[in-house]
Scaffold this motif. Structure first.
Motif, PDB file in Angstrom:
ATOM      1  N   PHE A 100       0.831  -1.202   0.000  1.00  0.00           N
ATOM      2  CA  PHE A 100       0.000   0.000   0.000  1.00  0.00           C
ATOM      3  C   PHE A 100       0.866   1.253   0.000  1.00  0.00           C
ATOM      4  CE2 PHE A 100      -4.517  -0.910   0.508  1.00  0.00           C
ATOM      5  CZ  PHE A 100      -4.470  -2.287   0.574  1.00  0.00           C
ATOM      6  N   ALA A 130       2.543   1.442  -3.487  1.00  0.00           N
ATOM      7  CA  ALA A 130       1.611   1.909  -4.509  1.00  0.00           C
ATOM      8  C   ALA A 130       1.348   3.400  -4.345  1.00  0.00           C
ATOM      9  CB  ALA A 130       0.308   1.132  -4.422  1.00  0.00           C
ATOM     10  N   ALA A 131       1.208   3.831  -3.090  1.00  0.00           N
ATOM     11  CA  ALA A 131       0.934   5.244  -2.846  1.00  0.00           C
ATOM     12  C   ALA A 131       2.094   6.109  -3.319  1.00  0.00           C
ATOM     13  CB  ALA A 131       0.679   5.478  -1.366  1.00  0.00           C
ATOM     14  N   ARG A 132       3.322   5.624  -3.148  1.00  0.00           N
ATOM     15  CA  ARG A 132       4.474   6.396  -3.627  1.00  0.00           C
ATOM     16  C   ARG A 132       4.415   6.541  -5.141  1.00  0.00           C
ATOM     17  NH1 ARG A 132       9.989   4.010  -1.499  1.00  0.00           N
ATOM     18  NH2 ARG A 132      10.853   5.699  -2.725  1.00  0.00           N
ATOM     19  N   ASP A 137       1.776   6.340  -6.952  1.00  0.00           N
ATOM     20  CA  ASP A 137       0.651   7.209  -7.296  1.00  0.00           C
ATOM     21  C   ASP A 137       0.928   8.668  -6.952  1.00  0.00           C
ATOM     22  OD1 ASP A 137      -0.759   5.090  -8.221  1.00  0.00           O
ATOM     23  OD2 ASP A 137      -1.937   4.773  -6.412  1.00  0.00           O
ATOM     24  N   GLY A 138       2.064   8.923  -6.320  1.00  0.00           N
ATOM     25  CA  GLY A 138       2.429  10.296  -6.007  1.00  0.00           C
ATOM     26  C   GLY A 138       1.660  10.897  -4.846  1.00  0.00           C
ATOM     27  N   ALA A 139       1.181  10.054  -3.921  1.00  0.00           N
ATOM     28  CA  ALA A 139       0.380  10.553  -2.814  1.00  0.00           C
ATOM     29  C   ALA A 139       1.249  11.286  -1.797  1.00  0.00           C
ATOM     30  CB  ALA A 139      -0.338   9.397  -2.132  1.00  0.00           C
ATOM     31  N   ALA A 153      -2.084  12.453   2.432  1.00  0.00           N
ATOM     32  CA  ALA A 153      -3.002  11.612   1.656  1.00  0.00           C
ATOM     33  C   ALA A 153      -2.832  10.141   2.043  1.00  0.00           C
ATOM     34  CB  ALA A 153      -2.762  11.790   0.167  1.00  0.00           C
ATOM     35  N   ARG A 176      -4.584   9.806   5.398  1.00  0.00           N
ATOM     36  CA  ARG A 176      -6.030   9.949   5.262  1.00  0.00           C
ATOM     37  C   ARG A 176      -6.651   8.743   4.524  1.00  0.00           C
ATOM     38  NH1 ARG A 176     -10.073   9.588   5.077  1.00  0.00           N
ATOM     39  NH2 ARG A 176     -11.930  10.782   4.517  1.00  0.00           N
ATOM     40  N   ASN A 177      -5.995   8.263   3.499  1.00  0.00           N
ATOM     41  CA  ASN A 177      -6.626   7.259   2.629  1.00  0.00           C
ATOM     42  C   ASN A 177      -6.185   5.824   2.875  1.00  0.00           C
ATOM     43  OD1 ASN A 177      -8.220   9.072   0.920  1.00  0.00           O
ATOM     44  ND2 ASN A 177      -6.224   9.865   0.353  1.00  0.00           N
ATOM     45  N   ILE A 178      -5.044   5.648   3.516  1.00  0.00           N
ATOM     46  CA  ILE A 178      -4.585   4.281   3.766  1.00  0.00           C
ATOM     47  C   ILE A 178      -4.597   3.976   5.257  1.00  0.00           C
ATOM     48  CG2 ILE A 178      -2.676   2.653   3.575  1.00  0.00           C
ATOM     49  CD1 ILE A 178      -1.809   4.144   1.077  1.00  0.00           C
ATOM     50  N   PRO A 230      -8.183   4.659   7.496  1.00  0.00           N
ATOM     51  CA  PRO A 230      -9.228   3.620   7.324  1.00  0.00           C
ATOM     52  C   PRO A 230      -8.837   2.286   7.962  1.00  0.00           C
ATOM     53  CG  PRO A 230      -8.786   4.718   5.239  1.00  0.00           C
ATOM     54  CD  PRO A 230      -7.779   5.236   6.201  1.00  0.00           C
TER      55      PRO A 230
END
Lengths: 285, 362
Positions: free
Chosen positions: A180, A183-185, A187-189, A193, A196-198, A201
């Motif tokens: 996760f 993938a976030a890296r 996706d450029g998060a 972010a 907040r998103n990983i 939750p």
């Protein structure tokens, strides 16, 4: 489908009924008993809900209840974000992890009155490092000032229990798979972010448990503030108010009604949290 | 739209690697051609994922360079490389709808909402996700989630290569087949470089134009599925590709032929001369498909038939040679198997391969 009927099966339930009776129902019923009757030296008279009315209209009770909500509210508002924050700063793996965990667990191992004693001395303006140190910046005296007393009480509680939120959040964070973050890296998060998103939750479940435990415990708190201030400077919370009634004034009827109300408030709020927890679980399915 | 070059690339997870065995990836030079569909095949722990993570930038190599279209990107962060990666387990953002999930990489890069919407819808259409666009991603099945992971890679127009790290591990068998086909289709329409990591040879052989076999941190062979089958460059490839794997026998050389257990086995023209003189171990390899029993009156190496297993349209015959060595033959189930003690084996020279220290001689 036809079910076989065997009334003898009730006997099998008997041990549980007995154990539960003696562990919970009988002691509780004693209190219920005292709350509806005035019992004095072998005589008793039914007074109905009189004691309940007394408690609910008693200013001392109302003030203690108000303080209690204020205290638990402040404590939750500080401990939960702080705990999550600390957990986010802890390393995910490596040799340092165990050291961090042990450090975090230490305050949790200390008995309540000992925590009170520690802060009693630590916070003293004359010989306590904390109190003496604060006095070089401001006028601080927890035995003489309402704000200082409350601040010390809250700092003490935060010091004692934030670790629990940290440990729970840390366990929750550990369950986030490495992919996760990777993938976030890609996706450029941003860091926020990702949180907040990983992370948030995934933390929802453990945070509900943390809030529930911290609410229950802080709502029942007794020994720490008692050792620290003895209830002075408007630090008398619900449990201490109760002990005044039952130990100092031997007002059993009033104390019994008080106990039932106190217990019902915790039960009700815990039930609300429990429903919340169930909904979180459903949403994730 | 990216050609990826690896130059003298090596990686070790240790701070101070002391020998070749400390390296997860041994020094390699390798080129992934623009628009190729590659499978990266190898056993667990051979360095597949490390190699993939180096290409995407999640891992910085300890030595060497990574070049995209001739430009060095070795130290560039993953978000600045025009690359997408799909992981073994589907990665989705639980709080978001499918639409938000797909648009996330574009949103993070500050794209216009109208552009994001257009791209998301295009990609959703390609992947067959249009109907679930406004649903929460968290409630979907594993295959749909994996499609979303893929979609987040494809949504960026600048992406030149998509890396897949065993993406079908958690997918049901019948969905696997569909997703694989979808991938093939996408590769044809989008002209992307695809690198697909797997340890499943069937998956590798059906998906890829070129297969790269990685073993012990080294690329041991790059070739088409046919080349891997017919000319395994390394004993590992022979053993790993094909079912059952290649038969191997220790041998020595004598006058242009190999000698196994006292029997001369002919090799293809000139192979024996090319064998390095200092090789520690010489092995003979032959695929079970090419090994056959001698016909009436034909010469061959004597062997005992141990076991015959009928697997539907073919049979696998296990034989023992004089020195106790076991070999397998894969043959048509109609073909007769000689009686147990007077079988003779024929090694067709063009399919009988010589290996010196595990590497193909010819």
């Amino acid at each position: 489908m036809e079910r076989p009927v065997n009334q003898g099966a009730w006997l099998m339930v008997l041990p549980v009924v007995l154990i539960v009776s003696f562990s919970a129902i009988v002691p509780l019923m004693t209190v219920v008993n005292y709350s509806f009757q005035d019992i004095l030296y072998g005589t008793s008279s039914w007074v109905g809900t009189e004691f309940y009315t007394d408690v609910l209209t008693d200013d001392a009770f109302r003030r203690a209840l108000g303080r209690q909500f204020l205290f638990s509210g402040i404590v939750l508002l500080i401990e939960v974000p702080l705990g999550v924050g600390v957990a986010l700063c802890m390393p995910r793996r490596g040799a340092v992890v165990s050291a961090c965990l042990v450090l975090m667990a230490l305050p949790l191992l200390i008995p309540w009155p000992v925590v009170g004693t520690i802060w009693q001395i630590f916070g003293r303006p004359d010989i306590g490092l904390f109190g003496w140190g604060l006095n070089t910046f401001m006028d601080y005296n927890y035995t003489g000032d309402v704000f200082d007393a409350w601040m010390t009480m809250i700092v003490m509680e935060v010091w004692h229990w934030t670790s629990l939120v940290v440990l729970l959040s840390y366990a929750g964070l550990q369950s986030v798979p490495e992919a996760f973050y990777q993938a976030a890296r890609i996706d450029g998060a941003s860091r926020f972010a990702i949180f907040r998103n990983i992370e948030l939750p995934k933390l929802k479940g453990v945070l509900m448990i943390a809030v529930l435990l911290r609410f229950m415990d802080s709502f029942k708190i007794y020994a720490e503030p008692f050792t620290l201030t003895g209830g002075g400077n408007q630090t008398t919370l619900l449990s201490q108010q109760l002990s005044i009634k039952v130990i100092e004034q031997s007002d059993y009827g009033y104390a019994a009604a008080y106990s039932i109300i106190y217990f019902l408030i915790i039960l009700l709020l815990s039930y609300v949290f429990y429903i919340g927890l169930l909904n979180v679980g459903k949403e994730q399915e | 739209m990216a050609r990826i070059d690896l130059k003298e690339l090596a990686h070790s997870y240790m701070a101070m690697p002391s020998g070749p065995e400390d390296y997860a990836l041994r020094r390699m030079d390798h080129t992934w051609e623009d628009g190729g569909a590659y499978a990266l095949l190898g056993p667990s722990g051979c360095g597949k994922t490390t190699l993939l993570n180096i290409i995407s930038g999640l891992v910085k190599p300890s030595e060497g360079q990574v070049l995209f279209n001739g430009q060095e990107v070795t130290r560039l962060e993953p978000e600045h490389r025009n690359i997408a990666q799909v992981f073994q387990f589907p990665v989705i953002y639980d709080t978001m709808t499918v639409r938000q999930n797909l648009g996330f990489p574009l949103k993070n890069r500050g794209m216009e909402p109208s552009y994001i919407q257009e791209r998301v819808e295009t990609v959703a259409d390609m992947l067959g996700l249009t109907e679930s666009l406004d649903r929460k991603a968290v409630g979907l099945g594993a295959d749909e989630k994996q499609k979303i992971s893929m979609g987040r890679g494809l949504v960026r127009e600048d992406v030149g290569a998509v890396l897949f790290d065993e993406p079908l591990t958690v997918i049901d068998p019948h969905m696997k087949w569909q997703l694989r086909r979808k991938l093939k289709e996408l590769h044809e329409t989008l002209d992307l470089t695809l690198i697909y990591v797997t340890h499943d040879q069937i998956e590798a052989l059906t998906f890829a134009d070129k297969v790269v076999v990685l073993y012990g941190g080294k690329v041991v062979q790059l070739g088409t599925p046919q080349e891997l089958f017919e000319e395994p460059a390394h004993t590992f490839v022979g053993y790993f590709i094909g079912s059952p794997g290649m038969n191997f026998m220790d041998c020595r050389l004598d006058n242009g032929a190999a000698v196994v257990d006292g029997h001369r086995i002919d090799l293809a023209e000139g192979v024996a001369d090319r064998a390095p003189g200092d090789a520690k171990q010489l092995e003979l390899g032959i695929r079970p498909e090419f090994l056959r029993f001698a016909d009436e009156g034909e010469e061959g190496v004597p062997a005992n038939v141990d076991d015959i297993r009928d697997l539907g349209n073919f049979q696998i015959v296990t034989v023992t040679m004089g020195d106790g060595r076991r070999l397998q033959l894969k043959m048509d189930e109609e073909k007769a198997v000689p009686s147990s003690d007077n079988a003779r084996l024929v090694f067709p020279p063009q399919w009988t391969k010589l290996y010196a220290d595990s590497e193909l001689v010819g």
